[in-house]
Design an enzyme around this catalytic site. Sequence first.
Site, PDB file in Angstrom:
ATOM      1  N   ILE A 142       0.864  -1.171   0.000  1.00 63.48           N
ATOM      2  CA  ILE A 142       0.000   0.000   0.000  1.00 63.48           C
ATOM      3  C   ILE A 142       0.909   1.231   0.000  1.00 63.48           C
ATOM      4  CG2 ILE A 142      -1.998  -1.080   1.092  1.00 63.48           C
ATOM      5  CD1 ILE A 142      -1.204   0.106   3.722  1.00 63.48           C
ATOM      6  N   ASP A 143       0.373   2.346  -0.475  1.00 66.04           N
ATOM      7  CA  ASP A 143       1.170   3.560  -0.617  1.00 66.04           C
ATOM      8  C   ASP A 143       1.757   3.991   0.723  1.00 66.04           C
ATOM      9  OD1 ASP A 143       0.327   3.516  -3.217  1.00 66.04           O
ATOM     10  OD2 ASP A 143      -1.120   5.161  -2.984  1.00 66.04           O
ATOM     11  N   ARG A 144       2.894   4.659   0.650  1.00 59.19           N
ATOM     12  CA  ARG A 144       3.529   5.196   1.844  1.00 59.19           C
ATOM     13  C   ARG A 144       2.579   6.121   2.601  1.00 59.19           C
ATOM     14  NH1 ARG A 144       9.088   8.881   1.846  1.00 59.19           N
ATOM     15  NH2 ARG A 144       9.219   9.175   4.098  1.00 59.19           N
ATOM     16  N   ARG A 244      -6.511   6.731  -5.789  1.00 59.76           N
ATOM     17  CA  ARG A 244      -6.190   8.163  -5.793  1.00 59.76           C
ATOM     18  C   ARG A 244      -6.373   8.764  -7.188  1.00 59.76           C
ATOM     19  NH1 ARG A 244      -0.356   7.977  -2.986  1.00 59.76           N
ATOM     20  NH2 ARG A 244      -0.471  10.247  -3.263  1.00 59.76           N
TER      21      ARG A 244
END
Length: 314
Positions: A142-144, A244
């Site tokens: 998952i994204d930072r 996003r």
Amino acid sequence: MQYITLPVSIIYANKDMINQRLDNFIRKKYKKIPNSMIYRIIRTGKIRINKKRIKPSYKLKLGDILKIPPIKILKNKNNILFSSNQAKMLTDSIIYEDNDLLIINKPAGIAVHGGSGLSFGIIEYFRKLRPLEKFLELVHRIDRETSGVLMLAKKRSALISLHQQLRAQKIKKTYIALVHGLWPKKLNRIFQPLSKIKLNNTKKKVFVSDSGKPSETFFKIKKQFDSSTLLSIFPKTGRTHQIRVHTSYIGHPIFFDERYGNNNFDQNIKYKNNTTRLLLHATEINFIHPKTNHAICIKSPLDKTFTAYLKNMI
């Protein structure tokens, strides 16, 4: 000489540990601490097995759960330098663990792995926190900037099984996000292909493109405020930055998304609220356990920052 203190360790006894005496096992794990310390922490009950005090001569059994207290060891160049608070934060983030899986509620702002100018990420930290785990790998990413459920495999067989489930789209994920504007009530699906490019050889940028990979996301309105909407989001595919990009593409970017968001909207909000983290959270994951074949549902609660922001919206 300099010393560092390792955090509390939880160890699940595997087949390679069977019939080892507890004192010998601890001696091999912490090679540079004196025997007197080993016997003292066992005798005083600071080391527990299955939540019970135990004798040094106890022989480990498959499935035993060892709890080892903080241990002071000699610092060397291979030690990852992170504070006791960071170690506690990562340990406290664990929401599920067994002999096959380690699942955490990843804090926002921490990368899942090193790279792109970062020396360490979640996986590197946990490998240091769990030095006896012979195998520890990310199941997915998952994204930072995103918080929430992150799965790590403790066995290669578990990793292979879960990757097969991912490819077959049998692992179901649910996210929560706060987006700008009033989300259209009839908009419950976005199906737009996505392409990816690299910027400055480090950061990635994803955009909608007819030549991109098929990407599908489903949405459900949880709550609408005056000029924003709280969404439950169900990605069917797992492209980089998919949620996003899809929300931004139709004009409803996620709050505080520095890469795909609306800076003008966010600047006004930052002035009113002391919050700047991306308001996107992986709240639930459903999968088939690789060992038991049972259906598993793991939920991760929102952190204090996200929760406090939502309370301010009311």
